[in-house]
Design a protein around this motif. Structure first.
Motif, PDB file in Angstrom:
ATOM      1  N   HIS A 138       0.961  -1.301   0.013  1.00  0.00           N
ATOM      2  CA  HIS A 138       0.122  -0.042  -0.006  1.00  0.00           C
ATOM      3  C   HIS A 138       1.061   1.150   0.040  1.00  0.00           C
ATOM      4  CE1 HIS A 138      -3.099  -2.792   0.581  1.00  0.00           C
ATOM      5  NE2 HIS A 138      -2.738  -3.177   1.931  1.00  0.00           N
ATOM      6  N   LEU A 139       1.959   1.254  -0.709  1.00  0.00           N
ATOM      7  CA  LEU A 139       2.673   2.245  -0.857  1.00  0.00           C
ATOM      8  C   LEU A 139       3.355   2.329  -2.343  1.00  0.00           C
ATOM      9  CD1 LEU A 139       5.285   1.699   1.940  1.00  0.00           C
ATOM     10  CD2 LEU A 139       3.715   3.662   1.900  1.00  0.00           C
ATOM     11  N   ALA A 140       3.472   3.457  -3.015  1.00  0.00           N
ATOM     12  CA  ALA A 140       3.870   3.698  -4.380  1.00  0.00           C
ATOM     13  C   ALA A 140       5.058   4.530  -4.579  1.00  0.00           C
ATOM     14  CB  ALA A 140       2.797   4.171  -5.239  1.00  0.00           C
ATOM     15  N   LYS A 141       5.815   4.232  -5.700  1.00  0.00           N
ATOM     16  CA  LYS A 141       7.131   5.370  -5.919  1.00  0.00           C
ATOM     17  C   LYS A 141       6.229   6.604  -6.423  1.00  0.00           C
ATOM     18  CE  LYS A 141       8.299   2.297  -8.958  1.00  0.00           C
ATOM     19  NZ  LYS A 141       8.601   1.709 -10.184  1.00  0.00           N
ATOM     20  N   PRO A 142       6.770   7.621  -6.065  1.00  0.00           N
ATOM     21  CA  PRO A 142       8.094   8.102  -5.347  1.00  0.00           C
ATOM     22  C   PRO A 142       8.228   8.099  -3.844  1.00  0.00           C
ATOM     23  CG  PRO A 142       7.223  10.026  -6.285  1.00  0.00           C
ATOM     24  CD  PRO A 142       6.081   9.130  -6.748  1.00  0.00           C
ATOM     25  N   ASP A 143       7.300   7.591  -3.351  1.00  0.00           N
ATOM     26  CA  ASP A 143       7.337   7.678  -1.807  1.00  0.00           C
ATOM     27  C   ASP A 143       8.614   7.049  -1.404  1.00  0.00           C
ATOM     28  OD1 ASP A 143       7.089   7.323   0.894  1.00  0.00           O
ATOM     29  OD2 ASP A 143       4.558   6.718   0.831  1.00  0.00           O
ATOM     30  N   PRO A 144       9.505   7.437  -0.593  1.00  0.00           N
ATOM     31  CA  PRO A 144      10.891   7.024  -0.043  1.00  0.00           C
ATOM     32  C   PRO A 144      10.505   5.806   0.650  1.00  0.00           C
ATOM     33  CG  PRO A 144      10.596   9.340   0.431  1.00  0.00           C
ATOM     34  CD  PRO A 144       9.324   9.163  -0.281  1.00  0.00           C
ATOM     35  N   ALA A 145       9.312   5.677   1.222  1.00  0.00           N
ATOM     36  CA  ALA A 145       9.008   4.480   2.312  1.00  0.00           C
ATOM     37  C   ALA A 145       8.904   3.190   1.380  1.00  0.00           C
ATOM     38  CB  ALA A 145       7.755   4.765   2.979  1.00  0.00           C
ATOM     39  N   ILE A 146       8.740   3.215   0.306  1.00  0.00           N
ATOM     40  CA  ILE A 146       8.541   1.997  -0.515  1.00  0.00           C
ATOM     41  C   ILE A 146      10.052   1.365  -1.198  1.00  0.00           C
ATOM     42  CG2 ILE A 146       8.235   2.801  -2.830  1.00  0.00           C
ATOM     43  CD1 ILE A 146       6.183   0.537  -3.564  1.00  0.00           C
ATOM     44  N   TYR A 147      10.850   2.446  -1.148  1.00  0.00           N
ATOM     45  CA  TYR A 147      12.534   2.005  -1.411  1.00  0.00           C
ATOM     46  C   TYR A 147      13.046   1.549  -0.038  1.00  0.00           C
ATOM     47  CZ  TYR A 147      11.694   5.164  -5.293  1.00  0.00           C
ATOM     48  OH  TYR A 147      11.184   5.925  -6.637  1.00  0.00           O
ATOM     49  N   GLN A 148      12.635   2.187   0.844  1.00  0.00           N
ATOM     50  CA  GLN A 148      13.225   1.985   2.320  1.00  0.00           C
ATOM     51  C   GLN A 148      12.622   0.373   2.633  1.00  0.00           C
ATOM     52  OE1 GLN A 148      15.768   3.723   3.926  1.00  0.00           O
ATOM     53  NE2 GLN A 148      16.282   1.736   4.654  1.00  0.00           N
ATOM     54  N   THR A 149      11.414   0.049   2.344  1.00  0.00           N
ATOM     55  CA  THR A 149      10.798  -1.170   2.649  1.00  0.00           C
ATOM     56  C   THR A 149      11.350  -2.351   1.802  1.00  0.00           C
ATOM     57  OG1 THR A 149       8.557   0.005   3.146  1.00  0.00           O
ATOM     58  CG2 THR A 149       8.626  -2.389   2.488  1.00  0.00           C
ATOM     59  N   LEU A 150      11.795  -1.961   0.536  1.00  0.00           N
ATOM     60  CA  LEU A 150      12.667  -3.077  -0.273  1.00  0.00           C
ATOM     61  C   LEU A 150      14.020  -3.158   0.452  1.00  0.00           C
ATOM     62  CD1 LEU A 150      12.672  -4.729  -2.885  1.00  0.00           C
ATOM     63  CD2 LEU A 150      13.981  -2.821  -3.760  1.00  0.00           C
ATOM     64  N   LEU A 151      14.679  -2.040   0.818  1.00  0.00           N
ATOM     65  CA  LEU A 151      16.154  -2.207   1.346  1.00  0.00           C
ATOM     66  C   LEU A 151      16.073  -3.058   2.666  1.00  0.00           C
ATOM     67  CD1 LEU A 151      17.376   1.514   0.781  1.00  0.00           C
ATOM     68  CD2 LEU A 151      17.846  -0.520  -0.561  1.00  0.00           C
ATOM     69  N   ASP A 152      14.982  -2.697   3.469  1.00  0.00           N
ATOM     70  CA  ASP A 152      15.162  -3.396   4.701  1.00  0.00           C
ATOM     71  C   ASP A 152      14.531  -5.081   4.651  1.00  0.00           C
ATOM     72  OD1 ASP A 152      15.638  -0.911   5.967  1.00  0.00           O
ATOM     73  OD2 ASP A 152      13.383  -0.647   6.542  1.00  0.00           O
ATOM     74  N   ARG A 153      13.917  -5.247   3.607  1.00  0.00           N
ATOM     75  CA  ARG A 153      13.329  -6.762   3.775  1.00  0.00           C
ATOM     76  C   ARG A 153      14.289  -7.446   3.084  1.00  0.00           C
ATOM     77  NH1 ARG A 153       7.534  -7.547   0.340  1.00  0.00           N
ATOM     78  NH2 ARG A 153       7.057  -6.538   2.082  1.00  0.00           N
ATOM     79  N   TYR A 154      15.137  -7.022   2.316  1.00  0.00           N
ATOM     80  CA  TYR A 154      16.019  -7.778   1.786  1.00  0.00           C
ATOM     81  C   TYR A 154      17.595  -7.767   2.293  1.00  0.00           C
ATOM     82  CZ  TYR A 154      12.484  -9.137  -1.012  1.00  0.00           C
ATOM     83  OH  TYR A 154      11.317  -9.636  -1.906  1.00  0.00           O
ATOM     84  N   GLY A 155      17.663  -6.721   3.114  1.00  0.00           N
ATOM     85  CA  GLY A 155      18.902  -6.577   3.908  1.00  0.00           C
ATOM     86  C   GLY A 155      20.067  -5.778   3.049  1.00  0.00           C
ATOM     87  N   LEU A 156      19.434  -5.111   2.176  1.00  0.00           N
ATOM     88  CA  LEU A 156      20.336  -4.118   1.066  1.00  0.00           C
ATOM     89  C   LEU A 156      20.926  -2.764   1.732  1.00  0.00           C
ATOM     90  CD1 LEU A 156      17.917  -5.015  -1.938  1.00  0.00           C
ATOM     91  CD2 LEU A 156      19.765  -6.402  -0.804  1.00  0.00           C
ATOM     92  N   LYS A 157      22.089  -2.652   1.229  1.00  0.00           N
ATOM     93  CA  LYS A 157      22.650  -1.535   1.448  1.00  0.00           C
ATOM     94  C   LYS A 157      22.499  -0.482   0.347  1.00  0.00           C
ATOM     95  CE  LYS A 157      26.266  -3.181   4.317  1.00  0.00           C
ATOM     96  NZ  LYS A 157      27.869  -3.366   4.631  1.00  0.00           N
ATOM     97  N   ALA A 158      22.000   0.811   0.590  1.00  0.00           N
ATOM     98  CA  ALA A 158      21.617   1.642  -0.459  1.00  0.00           C
ATOM     99  C   ALA A 158      22.904   2.009  -1.573  1.00  0.00           C
ATOM    100  CB  ALA A 158      21.205   3.064  -0.250  1.00  0.00           C
TER     101      ALA A 158
END
Length: 198
Positions: A138-158
């Motif tokens: 229930h989030l959509a680009k360009p909301d920063p929260a959806i990018y952060q959710t992806l990074l957090d979910r998969y343990g990725l470093k920006a």
């Protein structure tokens, strides 16, 4: 060093071919343009990607917005299986990156119904390491929260990621978080630019 390649889906890995979809129902020219403005190019369509309202509610909003095209809107919305078409080279592109040790993810504004009805056009998903479609969070680009959710979910470093999207503001939002970005105009162009970063 880039370790992860994050893909938008529409107009990057598949064609959002709404013109062909409308034509499939026999609408051409000015009528087709008016349908597109009422639906795919209008202010209501992005609600499909957020997944907060039912498809039936959104359909009624389309009709209320452009009541003179009610019959046409209902017909075009009755079957969305032809509104996207996978690009021929998408799986090969992903597999070539994986063969070189890169991880691949998707981050897309995407609606549940299109995913369901046009699932055959998403064969590349099974070749990827994971990702997020907007309707699921229930989030959509360009909301920063959806990018952060992806990074957090998969343990990725920006700083170890690059993001490919056909929309400038979506790429800029990723860059604001420290993710490298490429604005996609074609797969050929995107591949060339990506190689300069890898």
């Amino acid at each position: 060093m880039i370790k992860n390649v994050i893909f938008d889906i529409g107009n990057v890995l598949l064609d959002f071919c709404w013109k062909d979809h409308i034509a499939r129902f026999g609408f051409q020219g000015e009528k087709a343009d008016r349908i597109a403005q009422a639906m795919m190019l209008g202010p209501i369509w992005p609600k499909l990607d957020l997944g907060l309202e039912s498809d039936e509610d959104i359909l009624e909003q389309f009709v209320a917005h452009t009541p003179e095209l009610e019959q046409e809107i209902r017909l075009v919305f009755s079957d969305l299986s032809t509104i996207v078409r996978e690009y021929e080279g998408s799986v090969d592109w992903i597999e070539s990156l994986k063969a070189r040790g890169y991880h691949t993810y998707y981050l897309s504004n995407y609606g549940e119904r299109i995913r369901r009805e046009a699932s055959k056009e998403l064969s590349f998903l099974s070749h990827m390491d994971g990702g997020i479609m907007s309707y699921t969070v229930h989030l959509a680009k360009p909301d920063p929260a959806i990018y952060q959710t992806l990074l957090d979910r998969y343990g990725l470093k920006a700083e170890e990621c690059v993001f490919l999207d056909d929309t400038v503001r979506n790429v800029e939002a990723a860059q604001a978080l420290g993710i490298a970005g490429i604005v996609v105009t074609s797969q050929e162009q995107a591949k060339k630019e990506l190689e300069t970063l890898l």
